[in-house]
Write a protein that holds these residues in place. Structure first.
Motif, PDB file in Angstrom:
ATOM      1  N   ASP A  18       0.832  -1.215   0.000  1.00  0.00           N
ATOM      2  CA  ASP A  18       0.000   0.000   0.000  1.00  0.00           C
ATOM      3  C   ASP A  18       0.861   1.257   0.000  1.00  0.00           C
ATOM      4  OD1 ASP A  18      -2.347  -1.417  -0.067  1.00  0.00           O
ATOM      5  OD2 ASP A  18      -2.663  -1.378   2.104  1.00  0.00           O
ATOM      6  N   GLU A  19       1.978   1.220   0.727  1.00  0.00           N
ATOM      7  CA  GLU A  19       2.864   2.387   0.758  1.00  0.00           C
ATOM      8  C   GLU A  19       3.512   2.610  -0.602  1.00  0.00           C
ATOM      9  OE1 GLU A  19       4.413   2.559   5.379  1.00  0.00           O
ATOM     10  OE2 GLU A  19       5.239   1.012   4.050  1.00  0.00           O
ATOM     11  N   LEU A  20       3.848   1.517  -1.300  1.00  0.00           N
ATOM     12  CA  LEU A  20       4.404   1.653  -2.643  1.00  0.00           C
ATOM     13  C   LEU A  20       3.387   2.277  -3.595  1.00  0.00           C
ATOM     14  CD1 LEU A  20       6.207  -1.812  -3.026  1.00  0.00           C
ATOM     15  CD2 LEU A  20       7.308   0.404  -2.744  1.00  0.00           C
ATOM     16  N   LYS A  21       2.149   1.802  -3.527  1.00  0.00           N
ATOM     17  CA  LYS A  21       1.101   2.343  -4.396  1.00  0.00           C
ATOM     18  C   LYS A  21       0.862   3.826  -4.126  1.00  0.00           C
ATOM     19  CE  LYS A  21      -1.531  -1.919  -5.154  1.00  0.00           C
ATOM     20  NZ  LYS A  21      -2.827  -2.621  -4.923  1.00  0.00           N
ATOM     21  N   LYS A  22       0.796   4.180  -2.860  1.00  0.00           N
ATOM     22  CA  LYS A  22       0.540   5.576  -2.481  1.00  0.00           C
ATOM     23  C   LYS A  22       1.663   6.484  -2.984  1.00  0.00           C
ATOM     24  CE  LYS A  22      -0.473   8.467   1.559  1.00  0.00           C
ATOM     25  NZ  LYS A  22      -0.634   8.469   3.037  1.00  0.00           N
ATOM     26  N   ALA A  23       2.920   6.020  -2.830  1.00  0.00           N
ATOM     27  CA  ALA A  23       4.063   6.820  -3.282  1.00  0.00           C
ATOM     28  C   ALA A  23       4.059   6.968  -4.799  1.00  0.00           C
ATOM     29  CB  ALA A  23       5.362   6.175  -2.804  1.00  0.00           C
ATOM     30  N   TYR A  24       3.787   5.867  -5.503  1.00  0.00           N
ATOM     31  CA  TYR A  24       3.770   5.931  -6.970  1.00  0.00           C
ATOM     32  C   TYR A  24       2.661   6.848  -7.460  1.00  0.00           C
ATOM     33  CZ  TYR A  24       3.126   4.819 -11.839  1.00  0.00           C
ATOM     34  OH  TYR A  24       2.969   4.940 -13.198  1.00  0.00           O
ATOM     35  N   ARG A  25       1.460   6.704  -6.883  1.00  0.00           N
ATOM     36  CA  ARG A  25       0.321   7.515  -7.327  1.00  0.00           C
ATOM     37  C   ARG A  25       0.627   9.007  -7.216  1.00  0.00           C
ATOM     38  NH1 ARG A  25      -5.121   6.494  -7.895  1.00  0.00           N
ATOM     39  NH2 ARG A  25      -4.854   4.387  -7.070  1.00  0.00           N
ATOM     40  N   LYS A  26       1.259   9.398  -6.116  1.00  0.00           N
ATOM     41  CA  LYS A  26       1.568  10.816  -5.894  1.00  0.00           C
ATOM     42  C   LYS A  26       2.623  11.309  -6.879  1.00  0.00           C
ATOM     43  CE  LYS A  26       3.452  13.899  -2.337  1.00  0.00           C
ATOM     44  NZ  LYS A  26       4.668  14.284  -3.075  1.00  0.00           N
ATOM     45  N   LEU A  27       3.710  10.536  -7.031  1.00  0.00           N
ATOM     46  CA  LEU A  27       4.812  10.984  -7.874  1.00  0.00           C
ATOM     47  C   LEU A  27       4.497  10.895  -9.357  1.00  0.00           C
ATOM     48  CD1 LEU A  27       7.790   9.358  -5.926  1.00  0.00           C
ATOM     49  CD2 LEU A  27       7.177  11.781  -6.010  1.00  0.00           C
ATOM     50  N   ALA A  28       3.668   9.915  -9.756  1.00  0.00           N
ATOM     51  CA  ALA A  28       3.374   9.728 -11.180  1.00  0.00           C
ATOM     52  C   ALA A  28       2.696  10.947 -11.771  1.00  0.00           C
ATOM     53  CB  ALA A  28       2.510   8.480 -11.369  1.00  0.00           C
ATOM     54  N   GLU A  51       9.707   2.061 -13.785  1.00  0.00           N
ATOM     55  CA  GLU A  51      10.524   0.856 -13.621  1.00  0.00           C
ATOM     56  C   GLU A  51      10.709   0.526 -12.142  1.00  0.00           C
ATOM     57  OE1 GLU A  51      14.937  -0.752 -14.899  1.00  0.00           O
ATOM     58  OE2 GLU A  51      13.530   0.035 -16.378  1.00  0.00           O
ATOM     59  N   ALA A  52      10.897   1.567 -11.314  1.00  0.00           N
ATOM     60  CA  ALA A  52      11.059   1.331  -9.875  1.00  0.00           C
ATOM     61  C   ALA A  52       9.811   0.671  -9.293  1.00  0.00           C
ATOM     62  CB  ALA A  52      11.336   2.658  -9.163  1.00  0.00           C
ATOM     63  N   TYR A  53       8.645   1.189  -9.662  1.00  0.00           N
ATOM     64  CA  TYR A  53       7.408   0.589  -9.135  1.00  0.00           C
ATOM     65  C   TYR A  53       7.196  -0.804  -9.719  1.00  0.00           C
ATOM     66  CZ  TYR A  53       2.585  -0.296  -7.940  1.00  0.00           C
ATOM     67  OH  TYR A  53       1.443  -0.882  -7.442  1.00  0.00           O
ATOM     68  N   GLY A  54       7.529  -0.985 -11.006  1.00  0.00           N
ATOM     69  CA  GLY A  54       7.351  -2.287 -11.639  1.00  0.00           C
ATOM     70  C   GLY A  54       8.165  -3.376 -10.959  1.00  0.00           C
ATOM     71  N   VAL A  55       9.376  -3.047 -10.512  1.00  0.00           N
ATOM     72  CA  VAL A  55      10.221  -4.030  -9.827  1.00  0.00           C
ATOM     73  C   VAL A  55       9.738  -4.274  -8.402  1.00  0.00           C
ATOM     74  CG1 VAL A  55      12.530  -4.456  -8.892  1.00  0.00           C
ATOM     75  CG2 VAL A  55      12.273  -3.587 -11.218  1.00  0.00           C
ATOM     76  N   LEU A  56       9.521  -3.193  -7.638  1.00  0.00           N
ATOM     77  CA  LEU A  56       9.212  -3.338  -6.207  1.00  0.00           C
ATOM     78  C   LEU A  56       7.797  -3.837  -5.944  1.00  0.00           C
ATOM     79  CD1 LEU A  56      10.973  -0.180  -4.724  1.00  0.00           C
ATOM     80  CD2 LEU A  56      11.869  -2.481  -5.065  1.00  0.00           C
ATOM     81  N   SER A  57       6.898  -3.695  -6.920  1.00  0.00           N
ATOM     82  CA  SER A  57       5.528  -4.172  -6.711  1.00  0.00           C
ATOM     83  C   SER A  57       5.374  -5.651  -7.019  1.00  0.00           C
ATOM     84  CB  SER A  57       4.549  -3.369  -7.587  1.00  0.00           C
ATOM     85  OG  SER A  57       4.834  -3.548  -8.967  1.00  0.00           O
ATOM     86  N   ASP A  58       6.416  -6.266  -7.583  1.00  0.00           N
ATOM     87  CA  ASP A  58       6.396  -7.701  -7.879  1.00  0.00           C
ATOM     88  C   ASP A  58       7.254  -8.411  -6.837  1.00  0.00           C
ATOM     89  OD1 ASP A  58       7.853 -10.132  -9.237  1.00  0.00           O
ATOM     90  OD2 ASP A  58       6.018  -9.833 -10.393  1.00  0.00           O
ATOM     91  N   ALA A  59       6.664  -9.354  -6.111  1.00  0.00           N
ATOM     92  CA  ALA A  59       7.349  -9.980  -4.977  1.00  0.00           C
ATOM     93  C   ALA A  59       8.658 -10.648  -5.380  1.00  0.00           C
ATOM     94  CB  ALA A  59       6.419 -11.001  -4.313  1.00  0.00           C
ATOM     95  N   THR A  60       8.651 -11.372  -6.508  1.00  0.00           N
ATOM     96  CA  THR A  60       9.858 -12.077  -6.933  1.00  0.00           C
ATOM     97  C   THR A  60      10.949 -11.108  -7.358  1.00  0.00           C
ATOM     98  OG1 THR A  60       8.548 -13.985  -7.652  1.00  0.00           O
ATOM     99  CG2 THR A  60      10.784 -13.788  -8.534  1.00  0.00           C
TER     100      THR A  60
END
Length: 362
Positions: A18-28, A51-60
């Motif tokens: 959720d923190e990743l989503k919130k940060a991406y939404r604001k900065l995007a 790219e940062a969100y794409g990597v960190l939002s995927d668990a693997t």
């Protein structure tokens, strides 16, 4: 080398989904190129954010990134930042369609088997890949040689059409891909006879990839531009090589250590010996000290797998198994019984078949 992805999003390394989503939404919204028309670096910042969100939002991918950093996150990248943005905001809130012109080709994923021995030192592998590549007859443009494409009349070459609609709050302008040219801005009057105007044909090509030492089973390597070619000259996608590490019989990998099991007679375990052990660097001599116990581990430093992305190697671990003799001759049986007596150890009074027959007639 790109900045740290956590730094790009402005979050800690323990950030939740959720923190990743919130940060991406604001900065995007802040970084979107259409919101920063006078900033020449806006698009590169926006792509870095995606790219940062794409990597960190995927668990693997995040796990690989945390363990190995940028060099070892095999498979990171290949993200379309505008697709990620659209998934959050349901399209383009700035009223523009940025997906005009030739579209990017699809990414491809292939599996590549390598051996544990190749993992130890790294290897360069070549293998064939069949995919859509640029047509050599028309050089990917789609038009028959000697002819050219013309500007689409409907969108005037922009690739988008805009429609004004009257709404409750006034007039609203919406932009969409031109249906006549598919967003390319150009129409081909004489299609190439080889690719029929597509600009690409299917063919098999050899691909070479450098596999660094220390990779793990399941990791991915990205080969930029070796995916499918985009239609009509669009940039090619990327090729993701998914590694499958084939085990070598007798050797197991534990982290960056290599484990091998060796069985020795109890006499050698008791009195000590020198063993020649096969390793990925050739045969090595290992001293077995007197009194070595079953399942004891002997270590050869630096004879394991290379550490990915950093210097040094793991160790070669030799697990010692002790073989207990069976089918003893009368002489061997007597010697061991004498040995047990000297040590004050109780043993069973075992009689062989011949001894039992002799004792029965006494």
């Amino acid at each position: 080398m790109p900045r740290d992805y956590y730094e790009v999003l402005g979050v800690s390394r323990e950030a939740s989904e959720d923190e990743l989503k919130k940060a991406y939404r604001k900065l995007a919204r802040e970084c979107h190129p259409d919101a920063n028309p006078d900033d020449p670096e806006a698009e590169s910042k926006f792509k870095e954010l995606g790219e940062a969100y794409g990597v960190l939002s995927d668990a693997t991918r995040r796990s690989n990134y945390d363990r190995f950093g940028t060099a070892g996150a095999g498979g990171q990248g290949g993200f379309d930042p505008f697709d990620i943005f659209a998934s959050f905001f349901g399209g383009d809130p700035f009223g523009m369609n940025r997906r005009t012109g030739p579209q990017r080709g699809r990414d491809l994923v292939v599996a590549l088997e390598i051996t544990l021995e190749e993992v130890v030192s790294g290897v360069t592998k070549s293998f064939p890949v069949r995919s859509l590549r640029n047509c050599t007859r028309c050089s990917g443009g789609g038009a028959e040689p000697g002819t050219s494409s013309s500007k689409c009349e409907r969108c005037a070459g922009s690739g988008t059409v805009r429609v004004m609609q009257r709404g409750f709050f006034g007039n609203v302008v919406t932009a969409s891909t031109c249906p006549d040219c598919g967003g390319l801005g150009q129409k081909i009057l004489s299609p190439c006879v080889e690719c029929r105007g597509e600009g690409r044909v299917e063919r098999e090509e050899e691909v070479k990839v450098d596999v660094p030492a220390g990779v793990e089973d399941g990791m991915q390597l990205r080969v930029t531009g070796r995916g499918e070619a985009g239609p009509r000259g669009g940039v090619a996608g990327d090729l993701y090589v998914q590694l499958r590490v084939k085990q070598v019989r007798g050797f197991d990998r534990v982290g960056d250590d290599v484990v091998v099991v060796v069985e020795i007679p109890f006499t050698q375990a008791t009195l000590g010996t020198t063993l020649k052990i096969d390793s990925f660097d050739g045969a090595v001599e290992v001293e077995v000290p007197p009194g070595t116990q079953p399942d004891e581990t002997l270590v050869v430093k630096g004879a394991g797998v290379s550490h990915l992305g950093r210097g040094g190697r793991g160790d070669l671990q030799i697990k010692v198994g002790v073989k207990v003799p069976s089918g003893l001759s009368p002489e061997e049986d007597g010697l061991i019984r004498k040995f047990a007596a000297l040590r004050g150890e109780d043993v069973s009074e075992h009689q062989g078949l011949i001894d039992k027959i002799r004792n029965a007639f006494r």
